[in-house]
Design a protein around this motif. Structure first.
Motif, PDB file in Angstrom:
ATOM      1  N   UNK A  86       0.855  -1.185   0.000  1.00 36.03           N
ATOM      2  CA  UNK A  86       0.000   0.000   0.000  1.00 36.03           C
ATOM      3  C   UNK A  86       0.889   1.232   0.000  1.00 36.03           C
ATOM      4  N   UNK A  87       0.359   2.341  -0.452  1.00 35.55           N
ATOM      5  CA  UNK A  87       1.170   3.544  -0.667  1.00 35.55           C
ATOM      6  C   UNK A  87       1.774   4.120   0.601  1.00 35.55           C
ATOM      7  N   UNK A  88       1.179   3.843   1.765  1.00 40.92           N
ATOM      8  CA  UNK A  88       1.665   4.475   2.999  1.00 40.92           C
ATOM      9  C   UNK A  88       2.548   3.567   3.860  1.00 40.92           C
ATOM     10  N   UNK A  89       3.142   2.542   3.284  1.00 36.39           N
ATOM     11  CA  UNK A  89       4.060   1.697   4.044  1.00 36.39           C
ATOM     12  C   UNK A  89       5.256   2.543   4.470  1.00 36.39           C
ATOM     13  N   UNK A  90       5.596   2.447   5.740  1.00 34.21           N
ATOM     14  CA  UNK A  90       6.722   3.229   6.255  1.00 34.21           C
ATOM     15  C   UNK A  90       8.019   2.417   6.155  1.00 34.21           C
ATOM     16  N   UNK A  91       9.127   3.118   6.277  1.00 29.78           N
ATOM     17  CA  UNK A  91      10.415   2.416   6.256  1.00 29.78           C
ATOM     18  C   UNK A  91      10.552   1.522   7.486  1.00 29.78           C
ATOM     19  N   UNK A  92       9.953   1.910   8.587  1.00 31.21           N
ATOM     20  CA  UNK A  92       9.985   1.068   9.791  1.00 31.21           C
ATOM     21  C   UNK A  92       9.213  -0.236   9.550  1.00 31.21           C
TER      22      UNK A  92
END
Length: 193
Positions: A86-92
């Motif tokens: 999904x577009x909002x996956x964070x690097x964490x």
């Protein structure tokens, strides 16, 4: 002093106790291992124009770049879900995923491989080897490629290569390829039983 003696006695009792599963008839026995203890799990496999290496933290950036370049494609062909990618996956989150896959690999629970270019600078896709979840299959293999690689015809090439590799180098009797050899609708019905 008394607390130390009681603690030592409890520790000794725990070490010498018979496991509960052995004490109670009819208690569930842990499942057989996914793969044999003496099986040497591949950690570097070279194919024509690519190589497979285990997913892990060192690959977080190129793995992230690969799946983020193909969100809609992977939602439709690999996961059939809007949850990943999904577009909002964070690097964490991406790093947590890499650590999880690395841990599963180390514990021999499942095996996730990045499919890299021969020089290791770009990820073309991934191959996953899981324990079977449907009766009659001792393993499930899933794979994906980026949209660009799919459009270039690499998906069919990687699928054919992966089937041959699994048949030749792994010790499975019956491998499922959900969404490929088994249509998703059929796979979903098998899993619902």
């Amino acid at each position: 002093m008394i607390a130390r003696v009681i603690g030592a006695a409890l520790a000794l009792a725990a070490l010498t106790a018979t496991p509960i599963a052995a004490q109670e008839p009819g208690t569930a026995v842990p499942p057989a291992p996914f793969i044999a203890a003496d099986f040497q799990v591949p950690t570097l496999v070279e194919g024509p124009g690519f190589k497979l290496v285990p997913l892990g933290p060192a690959l977080v950036d190129i793995d992230f770049a690969a799946y983020m370049s193909s969100i809609e494609h992977l939602q439709q062909t690999f996961t059939r879900s809007k949850g990943w990618p999904r577009a909002d996956i964070t690097t964490a989150e991406a790093m947590t995923d890499m650590l999880t896959e690395q841990g599963r690999f180390a514990r021999r629970e499942s095996f996730a491989y990045a499919v890299l270019t021969p020089d290791g600078t770009r990820e073309r896709g991934c191959v996953y080897v899981y324990p079977g979840t449907v009766p009659g299959y001792d393993a499930e293999v899933r794979l994906w490629v980026t949209k660009a690689e799919f459009d270039a015809g690499f998906d069919a090439e990687l699928y054919a290569w992966t089937k041959a590799w699994i048949a030749k180098d792994w010790r499975f009797n019956n491998v499922a390829y959900p969404g490929r050899a088994i249509p998703w609708e059929t796979w979903d019905r098998l899993g619902a039983k």
